[in-house]
Design a protein around this motif. Structure first.
Motif, PDB file in Angstrom:
ATOM      1  N   ARG C 141       0.824  -1.210   0.000  1.00 52.32           N
ATOM      2  CA  ARG C 141       0.000   0.000   0.000  1.00 52.32           C
ATOM      3  C   ARG C 141       0.849   1.248   0.000  1.00 52.32           C
ATOM      4  NH1 ARG C 141      -4.187  -1.967   4.480  1.00 52.32           N
ATOM      5  NH2 ARG C 141      -4.835  -3.838   3.377  1.00 52.32           N
ATOM      6  N   MET C 142       1.963   1.197   0.738  1.00 53.87           N
ATOM      7  CA  MET C 142       2.877   2.336   0.684  1.00 53.87           C
ATOM      8  C   MET C 142       3.386   2.530  -0.736  1.00 53.87           C
ATOM      9  SD  MET C 142       3.611   4.156   3.332  1.00 53.87           S
ATOM     10  CE  MET C 142       5.271   4.735   3.306  1.00 53.87           C
ATOM     11  N   LEU C 144       1.716   2.123  -3.400  1.00 51.38           N
ATOM     12  CA  LEU C 144       0.721   2.892  -4.137  1.00 51.38           C
ATOM     13  C   LEU C 144       0.855   4.373  -3.838  1.00 51.38           C
ATOM     14  CD1 LEU C 144      -2.466   0.702  -3.907  1.00 51.38           C
ATOM     15  CD2 LEU C 144      -1.214   1.303  -5.930  1.00 51.38           C
ATOM     16  N   ILE C 145       1.054   4.701  -2.570  1.00 48.87           N
ATOM     17  CA  ILE C 145       1.283   6.113  -2.237  1.00 48.87           C
ATOM     18  C   ILE C 145       2.554   6.586  -2.929  1.00 48.87           C
ATOM     19  CG2 ILE C 145       1.717   7.726  -0.378  1.00 48.87           C
ATOM     20  CD1 ILE C 145       0.223   6.026   1.470  1.00 48.87           C
TER      21      ILE C 145
END
Lengths: 633, 420, 372
Positions: C141-142, C144-145
């Protein structure tokens, strides 16, 4: 201590029962025992117990009235046995809206303490639990913590039944279920769990119930207790459970497939599961137009970022990386800081503390004085501090802007968690500059990304990125574009019917009004689903028939309009057809046809007069007139 | 190792968790140990606005003078009364064997840490430039505080005097000097040269650096002694200096700058004085709009030639005589006159740079390299000699397009009447 | 690990793994060799990267439940499997060293020159350990950021430096000769080697086997597009000689970018965005090395291996980064053959031996089918 009374049951004898109850409840001044005699002849004694204040005196008096007056009826019937005593009382005597017969002492005690009354009849081993609740509560008023410009202004109160009623009024679906339980050993607080059965996620209700049943505490005074006891992340500053005072928020959450938890004696209702971005959404976004709603939502996102990072960035820039500041601004900041004795980090912490002091003071002060403090505090103290040389003017602005942004966040508890998170970020960036800021920010991001709220990722729909849910995250799409329920909901995914985008009626192509027959209507589709797939064939043929009818109608209109141009005098029938089936000419069409008619007339007139207005035409006309005159004469 | 793995296999045990928590606490506590290292409060900084480099008294030493802004005076009272003395800048100078040493010596004078990040301009004295500015280039590009878009100029006057002069409309003179260049394209008297371009030209195998030049000139009228006329010195843009490697070899006067700017940057609108078509004693001033300049290399029989073409649109802005825009002959004469003047100007510059200085500030090497990359390899190593022998033709086309607002010539009406 | 990550996250991870070092450090190295043709070298390198990524995907597809090391284990036996794990571990130690060099030189040299080196190493270790504790999902998920911040960074840079772009610096192409340009691409090869090795380790967790090859190659393509902007801009705006002078040329370009007249240096915004991406890269390298250590020691889960592998990684990177000269010597010299040897050699070995040992692989598949 209570074990014994759990097994204890009422006996046949009045005195024993009375003694049992009085032993347990003993001598509170509001505990009332009223003895009456029922059936004068047989001298059946009864006793009524209730708590003054909790029980409504009217209902209690009704019971007493029933016992004392209606007993006359039984004088007629002399024959009374135990069983039929119950039935008699049930059918003919007691006039309250609801009551039950109970056998266990424990239930009786609970009933008395909840505001109901217990009626004990001599010779009957069951006691009557009569619904007599009625006490003073706050009226339904605008919620004080969540105010909107447009939208309903009713808010929850402390009475749990009123609260569930407020939600029931908004959702009249028979699938809305409300289940009850009691939590708290001493307080026995009523908890209601509400959900819509065919929309809620599978397993969510069971999980909620499991966690609630796990709670073992002596008292629940507010829903905040429950929040802390069932949360997924007990050590995190983030809140994973939303609490709200607004029934429309709860209703929309239920429609999205969430579960609501009502707690007696508090107007704050819990909603699970939660996404973090929900805290930045206000009810206003949905009721105002989608453009305004989206704009304000983006303002709120900006406010969130500002309140989280502005002070840290300022401290970091001024303490470590002065080269990043544009030169004129750097000189201004430097000139403001010339005489301030503290380093920037300390100044920032000092100002933040002062701001929190002022805010807290404004909250705790009695109303008349509170106003003065807030205005005086912010303006005067800020200005005075700058003049005194304790803080630099820039810092006052930064802290004020940060504070204001944190109040923009609609949910009060969320704004608190953001304010809390700000402090480690501030300290880290003040100690280590950019390294501290990025490390701490990354740590917070990792922490936020790893949270799950009842199984849902906390930061969805941003990460993990769910394309279907993006219509309500950064901006709000219009209602006619949001076709599906969020990913969270199971069951019925379709939220919106077909072709909901509004548009003005189209005069050229004939469109049938779709309300009654069309299959895209939701309720009819639902019925279809219930009836099974058999009807879909019928629906298809129905649709086909409709198309054919449309085609026929198109032809007819073409015919009518063309025929109209040929003959000038009205076929009034074609303008206002009476017998033509399924042909509904809209107002615009009427207008268009009228215009056409007028144009035709005009053209004809022009044709006629054209012959006159040209020079040769005038001659011809004169000739004609002469001829006519001569002809006549 | 095996035993440890056996213990570790039980992940999730309380003891293991506690150890992990302890370790992370230790690591987190490690961070504040640094104790705000590298922190420099903005009020502890001496923000340098301009720096000047001169020759020192002893041979081989440099004198560095800095112009430091005083925020309280520069900005006025923004908070509590600060120490205002009325001067917006504080100037100091120090000498040392190298620039770095001189700067270190400055710290013994300054109460605050010298901070270069907001420096606007670097002024180098021509004597220092003649001996080579390689050390200066190295120092300022190695330092991470300096902005690479800082302007670099040379001056025949003393750099420390330039740096200390209060000049321009701005509060901070350094900023004023920086802004001088913003609109310099209008007058075309000086080039734009910043640190990045200087470094790129210095490192380049073919091009040579060109630095702008400033001088002190008495132009400002003291409002208290108005009768004395212009008595205070101000800084004026005055041409450029041509370098070979890192040594200054020659000066280009302001009139000669147009030619250089055409080759290096984009020419902006400029003004030109031509003789009047109808009256050779009077002058017509024209503005050159939308100039477009192209250089094309040609290579025949081992001979390199460059053809430069300049197209301009001409607008008449000041006609000292009667000039009508629809008079075709007048227009043609004017055009020819403009073309001639322009050509002469550019050719003077070209000849000077080519023959006298033999330094390729026109970046013609790159132009040639772009078109004939294989042939370039032969000439790469001794480009500066070859450059001085190549043929550079300049062709100018102009077209009179407008007379600003007027259509008819401005003449006395009385003459016309007498004619009639 | 029962967790699964989506294909989008997989692509995001690839892009993040490639980005940080390639835009600055590698470009400086290549500029020193070939001058203005750096962008061509980068393109060549990306093409080679595509081939190797496809190779890795094909190899792992043969035995989708296990990663590279498991395949070695399956085909050759326990001890060679452990040897393979050891080689992978060495690879990631080197990778971590070069990543930390990027991280430290970007942040320390330009922003915090006086901060002690230990802080940077400790900070990275802390973040890596904290994230890995939660598992790979959080890292994905990081990532994606990280993608959003990379795109923002690219856009900001283009806004600030396109004004000074001079195409004449880029032309003519192939100034240094085709052979030299292609040879210089080996430096960029070490960057995507990190991505392919990471893919070799985490492919089993990615959902949807059928699109593995598409996402893997698409990831390399996207990252090539995003990265290629940097050498082109660096050559055009700075000039190849200046780019060659600096250790980190991307920072130099960022420092020279200006927006308008009032924002003179906004490289801090760019660095803040850049930091998110490089922290993702650090976390991922940490994870892969912990997994390698786990397989080496025969543990069940990688979590106990986080702290020892982290300590080794941090120690090595501290030693390497402290001296600029040593760091550049390793990155330009030793690291190239080591990384390429491991990154290309191991999958190639598996590919070839897979032909001979098909039976063993099928056996494992059948076992898996029976169990699962």
């Amino acid at each position: 201590m209570t074990n014994n009374s759990k097994e204890k049951q009422f006996t046949n004898h009045l005195t024993e029962n009375v003694k049992m109850i009085v032993d347990i409840l003993q001598q509170s001044v509001d505990f009332v025992k009223r003895e009456m005699v029922f059936h004068e002849q047989k001298q059946i004694k009864t006793a009524l117990f209730y708590i003054d204040g909790l029980a409504s005196i009217q209902h209690v008096e009704k019971v007493i009235e029933a016992i004392m007056y209606e007993g006359n009826e039984l004088i007629i019937r002399n024959d009374i046995e135990e069983d039929s005593l119950l039935k008699l009382l049930d059918k003919h005597v007691l006039m309250n809206s609801s009551f039950a017969a109970i056998t266990e002492l424990d239930k009786g005690i609970n009933a008395i303490l909840s505001g109901d009354s217990i009626l004990i009849v001599d010779g009957c081993s069951k006691a009557f639990h009569i619904q007599t609740k009625g006490w003073d509560t706050r009226s339904v008023d605008e919620p004080q913590t969540e105010q909107v410009v447009r939208g309903p202004r009713d808010g929850f109160t402390e009475n749990i039944r009123t609260n569930t009623a407020l939600v029931r009024r908004r959702i009249r679906d028979p699938e809305l279920r409300i289940e009850a339980m009691n939590i708290g050993a001493r307080t026995k607080t009523d908890i209601n769990i509400a959900y819509i059965k065919d929309t809620v996620k599978k397993g969510l209700v069971e999980e909620v119930k499991k966690r609630l049943e796990r709670i073992d505490i002596d008292g629940i005074l507010e829903s905040g207790y429950i929040e802390e006891l069932i949360t997924d992340v007990p050590f995190s500053p983030f809140t994973t459970i939303m609490n709200t005072e607004r029934p429309d928020k709860v209703a929309s959450a239920l429609l999205e497939g969430r579960v609501a938890i009502f707690v007696d004696n508090t107007p704050f209702v819990l909603v699970v599961p939660t996404y973090f971005w929900q805290f930045l959404q206000a009810s206003d976004d949905y009721y105002m137009g989608y453009m305004a709603g989206s704009f304000f939502r983006m303002v709120r996102y900006a406010a969130f970022i500002i309140s989280l990072t502005l002070t840290s960035i300022y401290v970091m820039l001024v303490s470590f990386h002065q080269e990043m500041i544009p030169t004129p601004l750097a000189l201004t900041i430097a000139s403001g800081r010339e005489i301030v004795p503290f380093p920037v980090l300390l100044e920032a912490l000092l100002m933040e503390l002062t701001f929190e002091l002022m805010r807290e003071a404004g909250l705790r002060m009695p109303k008349p004085v509170g106003q003065a403090v807030s205005i005086v505090g912010s303006l005067v103290i800020g200005q005075a501090a700058v003049q005194a040389g304790i803080v630099s003017p820039f810092m006052v602005i930064i802290v004020a802007v940060t504070g204001i942004s944190s109040f923009v966040i609609p949910n009060y508890s969320a704004s608190y968690s953001i304010r809390l998170i700000r402090f480690p970020l501030l300290i880290a960036s003040g100690l280590l500059g950019l390294l501290g800021f990025s490390v701490m920010f990354a740590l917070l991001a990792i922490h936020a990304l790893s949270i799950r709220s009842f199984g849902e990722s906390y930061m969805a729909p941003a990460t993990p990125f769910q394309p279907t849910d993006q219509k309500d995250s950064l901006v709000r799409f219009p209602w006619w574009a949001m076709k599906k329920r969020p990913d969270l909901a199971d069951g019925d995914q379709q939220k919106l019917g077909e072709n909901q985008k509004p548009s003005p009626p189209d005069p050229l192509a004939k469109k049938q009004m779709k309300s009654k027959n069309e299959n895209s209507d939701i309720s009819s589709r639902k019925k279809e689903e219930e009836n099974g797939k058999g009807s879909s064939a019928a629906a298809n043929s129905q649709a086909k028939g409709k198309q054919q009818a449309e085609a026929i109608n198109k032809k007819e209109t073409a015919q009518t309009s063309s025929s109209f141009s040929n003959k000038d005098e009205g076929k009034l029938d074609t303008l206002f057809p009476v017998n033509q089936p399924e042909e509904q000419i809209s107002v615009i069409e009427e207008g268009v046809e009228k215009d056409n008619a007028a144009m035709e007339k005009q053209q004809l007139f022009l044709q006629k007069t054209r012959n006159i207005t040209s020079a040769s035409g005038v001659k011809r006309w004169k000739k004609k007139r002469k001829k006519g005159k001569n002809g006549e004469g | 190792m095996e035993e440890k793995t056996k213990k570790r296999k039980k992940w999730g045990g309380v003891a293991m968790r506690k150890k992990a928590v302890l370790l992370s606490c230790i690591l987190i506590l490690l961070l504040p140990l640094a104790g705000c290292v590298g922190k420099k409060e903005i009020s502890d900084l001496a923000i340098v606005m301009a720096v000047g480099i001169d020759e020192g008294k002893e041979a081989g030493s440099v004198k560095v003078s800095v112009q430091v802004a005083r925020p309280a005076d520069a900005r006025g009272q923004t908070g509590a009364p600060a120490g205002q003395s009325g001067e917006a800048i504080w100037n100091v100078e120090a000498e040392g064997e190298s620039i770095f040493e001189a700067i270190r010596k400055l710290s013994s004078i300054s109460t605050r840490r010298i901070f270069w990040a907001h420096n606007f301009i670097i002024v180098i004295n021509e004597q220092v430039a003649k001996e080579g500015i390689g050390g200066i280039i190295d120092f300022f590009s190695r330092n991470q505080e300096l902005r690479m878009r800082t302007k670099v100029v040379i001056t025949p006057d003393s750099a420390s005097e330039i740096v200390s002069t209060a000049t321009g409309l701005e509060i901070i003179p350094g900023e004023a000097m920086d802004k001088l260049f913003r609109y310099s394209a209008i007058s075309s008297v000086s080039a734009q040269s910043d640190m990045m371009e200087l470094l790129a030209a210095y490192l380049s195998p073919s091009s040579e650096p060109l630095l702008a030049r400033v001088i002190l000139q008495k132009m400002k009228v003291d409002s208290e002694k108005a009768e004395a006329g212009a008595s205070l010195k101000q800084i004026e843009l005055a041409g450029a200096g041509v370098f070979k490697d890192d040594k200054l070899v020659g000066i280009l006067k302001p009139e000669e700058m147009r030619g250089v700017i055409a080759f290096r940057d984009k020419l902006d609108s400029g003004a030109l004085i031509a003789t009047c078509p109808s009256n050779p004693n009077k002058n017509t001033t024209v503005e050159l709009d939308a100039p477009s300049f192209r250089v094309e290399p040609t290579y025949h029989n081992q001979e390199i030639r460059f053809k430069a073409t300049l197209d301009v649109d001409v607008s008449v802005v000041e006609a000292g005589c009667s000039f009508a825009i629809n008079n075709k002959e007048q227009v043609k004469t004017l055009q020819n006159s403009v073309e001639d003047t322009l050509r002469k100007q550019i050719m003077t510059t070209v000849n000077k740079v080519q023959k006298d200085y033999q330094a390729d500030v026109f970046e013609l090497g790159k132009v040639f390299q772009n078109k004939y990359p294989y042939e370039w390899k032969k000439y790469k190593n001794n480009w500066s000699e070859i450059f001085s022998t190549t043929n550079i033709d300049v062709v100018v086309h102009s077209e009179v397009v407008s007379g600003e607002l007027l259509f008819k010539p401005t003449e006395s009406g009385k003459k016309e009447k007498s004619k009639e | 690990m029962k967790v699964q990550i989506t294909n989008g996250m997989f692509m995001a991870l690839i892009i993040n793994m490639l980005y940080a070092k390639s835009i600055g450090l590698t470009q400086g190295v290549i500029a020193r060799e070939v001058g203005g043709d750096m962008w061509l070298s980068t393109i060549f390198a990306s093409m080679q990267g595509l081939v190797v990524m496809a190779l890795v995907v094909i190899v792992i597809k043969r035995m989708p439940e296990g990663d590279l090391i498991d395949q070695f284990h399956q085909i050759f036996g326990k001890w060679i499997g452990k040897g393979a794990a050891f080689l992978v571990f060495i690879f990631f130690i080197g990778a971590y060293g070069s990543i930390m060099a990027t991280f430290v030189y970007h942040l320390k040299d330009y922003f915090l020159p006086e901060a002690p080196l230990v802080l940077f190493i400790a900070g990275a270790f802390l973040i890596g350990a904290y994230a890995l504790f939660f598992g790979i999902e959080v890292v994905a998920r990081m990532a994606l950021i990280g993608i959003f911040s990379i795109i923002g960074l690219n856009i900001l840079l283009m806004i600030g430096s396109l004004g000074k772009f001079d195409i004449r610096e880029l032309l003519p192409t192939f100034q240094s000769g085709v052979v030299k340009t292609v040879w210089a691409s080996r430096h960029h090869n070490t960057d995507w080697a990190m991505a392919t090795m990471m893919a070799a380790i985490i492919l089993p967790i990615v959902k949807e086997k059928k699109t593995w090859i598409k996402s893997g190659t698409a990831g390399i393509c996207y990252s090539a597009i995003i990265i290629i902007m940097w050498p082109i801009l660096e050559t055009g705006v700075l000039s190849p000689e200046v780019a060659a002078q600096y250790i980190i040329s991307c920072m130099q370009m960022a420092r020279s970018a200006e927006i308008g007249l009032f924002i003179h240096r906004y490289e801090m915004i760019m660095i803040a965005l850049f930091a998110l991406s490089i922290l993702t890269q650090i976390m991922m390298t940490f994870l892969c090395s912990s997994i390698a250590m786990q397989k080496m020691l025969g543990l069940k889960d990688y979590r106990p291996a986080i702290i020892p592998s982290g300590l080794i990684l941090s120690g090595f990177s501290y030693w390497m980064v402290k001296n600029h000269h040593r760091a550049m010597h390793i990155i330009e010299g030793i690291w190239v053959p080591v990384s390429l040897g491991i990154a290309v050699g191991l999958p190639a070995l598996l590919l070839i031996s897979g032909f001979f040992f098909k039976k063993k692989l099928k056996m494992k598949k059948n076992n898996a089918n029976v169990q699962g």
